[in-house]
Design an enzyme around this catalytic site. Structure first.
Site, PDB file in Angstrom:
ATOM      1  N   TYR A  18      -9.526   8.938  -8.007  1.00 50.22           N
ATOM      2  CA  TYR A  18      -8.556   8.471  -7.015  1.00 50.22           C
ATOM      3  C   TYR A  18      -9.227   7.468  -6.070  1.00 50.22           C
ATOM      4  CZ  TYR A  18      -5.020   8.519  -3.341  1.00 50.22           C
ATOM      5  OH  TYR A  18      -4.071   8.141  -2.427  1.00 50.22           O
ATOM      6  N   HIS A  22      -8.524   3.328  -5.685  1.00 48.19           N
ATOM      7  CA  HIS A  22      -8.136   2.731  -4.404  1.00 48.19           C
ATOM      8  C   HIS A  22      -9.179   1.735  -3.905  1.00 48.19           C
ATOM      9  CE1 HIS A  22      -4.836   5.537  -4.392  1.00 48.19           C
ATOM     10  NE2 HIS A  22      -4.321   4.838  -3.398  1.00 48.19           N
ATOM     11  N   TYR A  41      -3.337   1.148   7.472  1.00 48.36           N
ATOM     12  CA  TYR A  41      -2.952   2.070   6.412  1.00 48.36           C
ATOM     13  C   TYR A  41      -4.193   2.824   5.959  1.00 48.36           C
ATOM     14  CZ  TYR A  41      -0.258   3.488   2.220  1.00 48.36           C
ATOM     15  OH  TYR A  41       0.414   4.177   1.243  1.00 48.36           O
ATOM     16  N   TRP A  76       1.576   0.191 -10.001  1.00 48.82           N
ATOM     17  CA  TRP A  76       0.591   1.078  -9.365  1.00 48.82           C
ATOM     18  C   TRP A  76       0.967   2.547  -9.612  1.00 48.82           C
ATOM     19  CZ3 TRP A  76      -4.164   0.691  -7.688  1.00 48.82           C
ATOM     20  CH2 TRP A  76      -4.693   1.718  -6.893  1.00 48.82           C
ATOM     21  N   TRP A  77       2.239   2.866  -9.444  1.00 49.80           N
ATOM     22  CA  TRP A  77       2.675   4.243  -9.680  1.00 49.80           C
ATOM     23  C   TRP A  77       2.350   4.679 -11.108  1.00 49.80           C
ATOM     24  CZ3 TRP A  77       8.304   4.316  -7.370  1.00 49.80           C
ATOM     25  CH2 TRP A  77       8.229   4.323  -5.977  1.00 49.80           C
TER      26      TRP A  77
END
Length: 104
Positions: A18, A22, A41, A76-77
């Site tokens: 993960y 990112h 963010y 991205w999803w």
């Protein structure tokens, strides 16, 4: 300024992946997020539970909500689907959090 907080879940054993994904976020998704007015963010991980805490500051909820309909976000999803809890449309299962305190 609108402040939004939410939680997501990353699968156990996928924390490093993960983070890696990112660290190499798709440039077109970064552009979409910035165009939508996303600022400050951040996503944090609770390693005990796999719970992710997200925080973002926005100018406009409508522009933020429109991000999910972009090709960059959909791509991205799909890319993240194998390491996170997701809905049938591959969007991450997300729970909005209610603000209880703010110190300016």
């Amino acid at each position: 300024m609108i402040r939004k907080a939410f939680k997501l879940k990353v699968n156990q054993g996928c924390f490093a992946e993960y983070k890696k994904r990112h660290d190499n976020i798709f440039p077109d998704l970064v552009e979409v997020l910035k165009e939508a007015g996303a600022q400050n963010y951040s996503i944090f991980l609770d390693e005990e539970t796999g719970c992710l805490f997200g925080y973002v500051e926005l100018d406009c909820l409508e522009r933020w909500n429109a991000v999910s309909k972009t090709e960059a976000c959909q791509k991205w999803w799909k890319y993240m689907d194998d390491i996170m809890e997701t809905n049938a449309d591959m969007s991450p299962k997300s729970t909005e959090l209610k603000e209880m305190f703010y110190l300016e």
